[in-house]
Design an enzyme around this catalytic site. Structure first.
Site: not given
Ligand SMILES: NC(=O)c1ccc[n+]([C@@H]2O[C@H](COP(=O)([O-])OP(=O)(O)OC[C@H]3O[C@@H](n4cnc5c(N)ncnc54)[C@H](OP(=O)(O)O)[C@@H]3O)[C@@H](O)[C@H]2O)c1
Length: 251
Positions: A15, A158, A189
């Protein structure tokens, strides 16, 4: 020659986190890509190296496991003796969400629910109060009292965790004047978290976190960025800001 800089990115195996690692390493910063799962993390490092990115290394880190955090801190201290950048990217929704409900429920958006409002009031907030609010939320969650006590009703954990981390960011920025501490909403994203329904690519989504990570030493601290723009913390003001942002108005 400029001094080598070192960065840790949490949740770097996929991600937005993976792309943040790529963008930082491409700028010559030595990046420790961390992942809770060893093989997923090592695979991600290999993927980056195969694509020509060389300044990247792996270390295991589960952000919920204190011993894993200590082990990473010791590794960085021993190997580099300093850390320049920490990108706290890792997160999960905390529950199993079904795609249709996620989209229909407005995703992860939160409003000015009662205690989320209190988390904005940093003039009166303390770290202890943030902990109390989280404990209160957990106990109401278990007792089925979310509605009764004015908590968010969908993807509650969350939303409360993000409101708490925003508050904690501001308190930390105030406490440590010698470091820059900011929070970033990367935008909506296209990742697993959004069931690939996002509006922007990870390349675009990583730009805000990378901008915050690379702010000059005299840069701002205690701010909230939406993508690469400074945004308001208050959910009500933020909603207006985001509306204007997506309508292409000047903000
Ligand atoms: N995508 C969006 O539209 C959006 C919007 C607002 C904010 N965000 C924030 O942006 C950040 C990245 O989101 P993303 O969309 O890229 O999410 P994602 O694709 O679901 O990736 C989440 C990542 O966090 C890791 N993770 C989860 N729990 C963990 C733990 N206990 N220890 C270490 N790593 C852990 C996952 O590892 P595993 O592969 O092991 O599960 C994965 O690498 C997050 O903080 C999310 O809340 C995202």
């Amino acid at each position: 020659m400029a001094e080598q800089r070192y960065a840790i990115v949490t949740g770097g195996n996929r991600g937005t986190g993976l792309e943040i690692c790529r963008q930082l390493a491409s700028k010559g910063i030595e990046v420790i890509l961390t992942s809770r799962n060893q093989s997923r993390g090592e695979e991600a490092v290999k993927k980056l190296k195969d694509s020509g990115v060389s300044y990247v290394d792996f270390h295991q880190l589960d952000i919920t496991d204190p011993s894993s955090i200590t082990s990473l801190a010791e590794f960085v201290q021993t190997r580099f003796g300093k850390l320049d950048i920490l990108v706290n990217n890792a997160a999960e929704s905390g529950i199993i969400i079904h795609e249709k409900e996620f989209v229909a429920g407005g995703g992860f958006w939160f409003h000015n629910e009662k205690l989320i409002e209190e988390l904005q009031d940093i003039e009166h907030l303390t770290e202890e109060r943030i902990d109390e609010i989280i404990q209160w939320f957990l106990s109401d969650f278990k007792a089925g009292k979310l509605q009764e006590n004015g908590w968010p009703l969908t993807v509650s954990a969350y939303k409360v965790s993000k409101a708490a981390i925003n508050a904690y960011t501001r308190l930390t920025a105030r406490k440590y004047e010698n470091i820059l501490v900011n929070c970033v909403h990367p935008g909506y994203v296209i990742t697993d978290m959004t069931f690939q329904t996002g509006a922007i690519t990870v390349e675009e989504g990583a730009k805000g976190p990378v901008l915050a990570a690379l702010l000059p030493d005299n840069g701002p601290s205690g701010l909230y960025f939406h993508e690469t723009h400074i945004a308001p913390f208050s959910p009500t003001e933020y909603a207006s800001f985001v509306k204007a942002f997506y309508e292409g108005k000047s903000i």
